[in-house]
Design an enzyme around this catalytic site. Sequence first.
Site, short mmCIF file in Angstrom:
data_model
loop_
_atom_site.label_atom_id
_atom_site.label_comp_id
_atom_site.label_asym_id
_atom_site.label_seq_id
_atom_site.Cartn_x
_atom_site.Cartn_y
_atom_site.Cartn_z
N GLY A 46 -23.20 19.97 18.18
CA GLY A 46 -23.77 20.80 17.13
C GLY A 46 -24.06 22.19 17.70
O GLY A 46 -24.25 22.34 18.91
N GLN A 51 -28.17 30.32 18.17
CA GLN A 51 -27.70 30.09 19.54
C GLN A 51 -26.56 31.02 19.94
O GLN A 51 -26.23 31.11 21.12
CB GLN A 51 -27.23 28.64 19.71
CG GLN A 51 -28.37 27.63 19.61
CD GLN A 51 -27.86 26.24 19.84
OE1 GLN A 51 -27.37 25.58 18.94
NE2 GLN A 51 -27.95 25.77 21.08
N CYS A 100 -29.64 20.55 25.07
CA CYS A 100 -29.35 21.67 24.19
C CYS A 100 -28.52 22.68 24.96
O CYS A 100 -28.84 22.98 26.12
CB CYS A 100 -30.68 22.30 23.73
SG CYS A 100 -30.47 23.72 22.65
N LEU A 101 -27.48 23.21 24.33
CA LEU A 101 -26.63 24.19 25.02
C LEU A 101 -27.42 25.42 25.43
O LEU A 101 -27.05 26.11 26.38
CB LEU A 101 -25.46 24.60 24.10
CG LEU A 101 -24.47 23.49 23.75
CD1 LEU A 101 -23.49 23.98 22.69
CD2 LEU A 101 -23.73 22.99 24.97
N HIS A 142 -32.23 18.30 15.10
CA HIS A 142 -32.24 19.21 16.25
C HIS A 142 -31.68 20.58 15.84
O HIS A 142 -32.28 21.62 16.14
CB HIS A 142 -31.42 18.59 17.39
CG HIS A 142 -31.27 19.45 18.61
ND1 HIS A 142 -31.76 19.09 19.84
CD2 HIS A 142 -30.67 20.67 18.78
CE1 HIS A 142 -31.47 20.07 20.72
NE2 HIS A 142 -30.81 21.02 20.09
N GLU A 143 -30.53 20.57 15.15
CA GLU A 143 -29.90 21.85 14.76
C GLU A 143 -30.74 22.57 13.72
O GLU A 143 -30.89 23.80 13.76
CB GLU A 143 -28.48 21.63 14.23
CG GLU A 143 -27.51 21.01 15.23
CD GLU A 143 -27.49 21.70 16.59
OE1 GLU A 143 -27.70 22.92 16.65
OE2 GLU A 143 -27.26 21.01 17.60
N HIS A 146 -33.47 24.58 15.12
CA HIS A 146 -33.06 25.90 15.65
C HIS A 146 -33.25 26.98 14.59
O HIS A 146 -33.56 28.13 14.92
CB HIS A 146 -31.60 25.89 16.09
CG HIS A 146 -31.38 25.37 17.49
ND1 HIS A 146 -31.93 25.98 18.59
CD2 HIS A 146 -30.67 24.31 17.96
CE1 HIS A 146 -31.55 25.32 19.69
NE2 HIS A 146 -30.79 24.29 19.33
#
Length: 186
Positions: A46, A51, A100-101, A142-143, A146
């Site tokens: 995702g 991000q 997380c990226l 999670h996304e 953000h």
Amino acid sequence: MPILPIVTYNDPVLKRKADPVSFDNKELQKLIQDMFDTMYNSGGVGLAAPQIGKSIRLFVMDADAMTEELDEEQDLGPMVFINPVILSKEGEKSRVEEGCLSIPELRDDVSRPDRVTIRYFDQTFQEQTRVFDGWVSRVIQHEYDHLEGVLFIDYLSAFRRTFHKAALKRIETGQIETSYPVVPKN
Ligand code: NI
């Protein structure tokens, strides 16, 4: 197909509540494609617009590979969530390790409800309301977080945050190596 650099902890864009997407045009379609390319390149499932430095309410997801692995009965290829609204979160809470990226090399357990109902516009700007369970529901939560300026580490106890302090400091100061491009720290 440009791969966009990923914004890392603690860039202010990750703490902002993102703005609604108010356009449906070529530029948005290109951004969505670039986000998919960036997500695949980094091995993520995702990716949310903040991000890649855009504070707008948009995230992409492709959970297909992972759901096959988990043997879950959901067919979930590339999906786009524009202006999503979480209508409800239900079910048992479970604790599962997340990463997380934007927070490279750091993983920890997060407790989340197992089911989410979400309303959103898809890539063709059609309104959808869908229910997601299990691991996919976790990715969506999670996304979505953000877009609200929330990171998974915000859920950790003071003890766990202290545990990760040195790792977070390394990210903050750009002393990390990633297999994907990140926005350099100055
Ligand atoms: Ni993330």
